[in-house]
Write an enzyme that holds these catalytic residues in place. Structure first.
Site, short mmCIF file in Angstrom:
data_model
loop_
_atom_site.label_atom_id
_atom_site.label_comp_id
_atom_site.label_asym_id
_atom_site.label_seq_id
_atom_site.Cartn_x
_atom_site.Cartn_y
_atom_site.Cartn_z
N MET A 136 2.17 -4.48 -2.80
CA MET A 136 2.64 -4.31 -1.42
C MET A 136 3.42 -3.00 -1.34
O MET A 136 4.41 -2.81 -2.05
CB MET A 136 3.55 -5.46 -0.99
CG MET A 136 2.85 -6.79 -0.74
SD MET A 136 1.40 -6.74 0.32
CE MET A 136 2.08 -6.08 1.84
N MET B 97 0.00 -14.85 2.47
CA MET B 97 1.46 -14.63 2.53
C MET B 97 2.07 -15.93 3.04
O MET B 97 2.55 -16.01 4.17
CB MET B 97 1.76 -13.44 3.45
CG MET B 97 1.41 -12.10 2.80
SD MET B 97 1.25 -10.79 4.02
CE MET B 97 -0.45 -11.05 4.51
N ASP C 12 -1.47 -2.11 -0.27
CA ASP C 12 -1.45 -2.68 1.08
C ASP C 12 -0.14 -2.33 1.79
O ASP C 12 0.93 -2.74 1.35
CB ASP C 12 -1.60 -4.21 0.95
CG ASP C 12 -1.75 -4.91 2.29
OD1 ASP C 12 -1.76 -4.24 3.32
OD2 ASP C 12 -1.86 -6.16 2.27
N HIS D 237 -10.27 -7.39 4.78
CA HIS D 237 -8.95 -7.89 4.35
C HIS D 237 -8.39 -8.81 5.44
O HIS D 237 -8.24 -8.39 6.59
CB HIS D 237 -8.02 -6.71 4.10
CG HIS D 237 -6.69 -7.10 3.52
ND1 HIS D 237 -6.51 -7.33 2.17
CD2 HIS D 237 -5.48 -7.29 4.10
CE1 HIS D 237 -5.24 -7.63 1.94
NE2 HIS D 237 -4.58 -7.63 3.11
N HIS E 146 -5.57 -12.52 1.78
CA HIS E 146 -4.21 -12.25 1.29
C HIS E 146 -3.28 -13.34 1.84
O HIS E 146 -2.96 -13.34 3.03
CB HIS E 146 -3.82 -10.85 1.79
CG HIS E 146 -2.44 -10.42 1.42
ND1 HIS E 146 -1.85 -9.30 1.97
CD2 HIS E 146 -1.52 -10.93 0.56
CE1 HIS E 146 -0.64 -9.15 1.47
NE2 HIS E 146 -0.41 -10.13 0.62
N ASP F 251 -5.27 -11.19 6.52
CA ASP F 251 -3.85 -11.46 6.27
C ASP F 251 -3.46 -12.82 6.82
O ASP F 251 -3.44 -13.03 8.04
CB ASP F 251 -3.00 -10.37 6.92
CG ASP F 251 -3.09 -9.07 6.14
OD1 ASP F 251 -2.87 -9.11 4.92
OD2 ASP F 251 -3.37 -8.03 6.75
N MET G 119 -0.55 -15.50 7.29
CA MET G 119 0.92 -15.58 7.31
C MET G 119 1.34 -16.91 7.93
O MET G 119 0.71 -17.37 8.89
CB MET G 119 1.48 -14.43 8.14
CG MET G 119 1.02 -13.06 7.68
SD MET G 119 1.84 -11.75 8.59
CE MET G 119 0.98 -10.30 7.95
N SER H 77 -7.76 -4.18 7.40
CA SER H 77 -7.01 -5.41 7.66
C SER H 77 -7.21 -5.79 9.11
O SER H 77 -6.79 -5.06 10.02
CB SER H 77 -5.53 -5.19 7.38
OG SER H 77 -4.80 -6.21 8.04
C1 DX5 Z 1 1.22 -6.56 5.87
C2 DX5 Z 1 -0.23 -6.92 5.64
C3 DX5 Z 1 -1.09 -5.72 5.68
C4 DX5 Z 1 -1.09 -4.99 7.01
C5 DX5 Z 1 -1.35 -3.54 6.76
O1 DX5 Z 1 1.99 -7.70 5.68
O2 DX5 Z 1 -0.41 -7.51 4.37
O3 DX5 Z 1 -2.41 -6.00 5.25
O4 DX5 Z 1 -2.00 -5.49 7.92
O5 DX5 Z 1 -1.23 -2.86 7.96
P1 DX5 Z 1 -1.10 -1.28 8.00
O6 DX5 Z 1 -2.28 -0.70 7.34
O7 DX5 Z 1 -1.04 -1.00 9.47
O8 DX5 Z 1 0.20 -0.94 7.29
ZN ZN Z 2 -2.50 -7.71 3.50
#
Ligand code: DX5
Ligand code: ZN
Length: 216
Positions: free
Chosen positions: A136, A67, A174, A32, A65, A34, A36, A7
């Site tokens: 998650m 969010m 994740d 990956h 991903h 993320d 947000m 990620s």
């Molecule tokens: C959390 C994200 C993850 C995050 C994971 O909201 O969706 O992808 O980056 O990070 P680690 O591996 O540090 O838990």
């Molecule tokens: Zn993620």
């Protein structure tokens, strides 16, 4: 073979292109990303413009991903930016089936994610429509949190719903995946392991990825 999806949330944002290139070279299986929006989750990260700018830096699949609230407003933009897998949250809206069809219309892989508090059964009636389930194992929003191991129990239920389907269903986990937790996630049935802090914690990305792949 475990597939590791670093990620880039935990990468150095001032050098994201180089970071993507570096984890690709270090043995990552997917990238990956993320996304947000400060609304669905309490953090703001990456938009389609950044995904597009990163696209030339790796040929690996971009596992995006989302969010975000109202993901339907941005599906086209992320496809155009180069996403290969688009994963939306079950909790993001009322019309999940329609959202999945929107993604599939672009001939890319469609994923659905569920938060720790969302039961597996919420996916039962759309399981035949999707390519990937993202479980998650932390509450989404931030890297570096501790895994909520109970979330792994949902994988067996999801596999049960998917029994009899012809195309494979990928299970991705994740949140809080590291050397100490990855074997339990694998035993629970996961195929793809997202790892942010565990990959980017030190400069030895190759060593960090290999450690995740090898630990029993
Ligand atoms: C959390 C994200 C993850 C995050 C994971 O909201 O969706 O992808 O980056 O990070 P680690 O591996 O540090 O838990
Ligand atoms: Zn993620």
């Amino acid at each position: 073979m475990r597939m590791i999806a670093p990620s880039i949330l935990s990468a150095d944002f001032s050098r994201l292109g180089e970071e993507v290139k570096a984890v690709d070279k270090a043995g990552a299986d997917l990238i990956h990303i993320d996304v947000m929006d400060g609304h669905f989750v309490p953090n703001l990260t990456i938009g389609p413009g950044v995904v597009k700018a990163l696209r030339p830096h790796s040929k690996l699949l971009f596992d995006v991903h989302l969010m975000i609230s109202e993901p339907e407003r941005y599906i086209d933009d992320f496809v155009e930016a180069g996403a290969d897998i688009l994963t939306v949250h079950q909790e993001s809206g009322a019309h999940l089936h329609r959202l999945i069809q929107m993604i599939k219309a672009h001939n890319i892989k469609a994923g659905v994610s569920i938060n720790p508090a969302t039961p597996a059964v919420m996916l039962e009636d759309i399981i035949s429509e999707i390519d990937l389930v993202l479980i998650m194992t932390v509450n989404p929003g931030f890297g570096g949190q501790a895994m909520i191991p109970e979330a792994l129990n949902k994988i067996a239920k999801i596999k049960e719903f998917a029994k009899g389907r012809k195309k494979p269903l990928l299970i991705e986990v994740d949140g809080g995946i590291k050397v100490e937790t990855i074997a339990a996630a694998e035993a629970a049935g996961a195929d793809i392991f997202v790892a942010g802090s565990a990959v980017f914690k030190s400069a030895d990305y190759q060593g960090n990825i290999q450690a995740l792949k090898k630990v029993r």
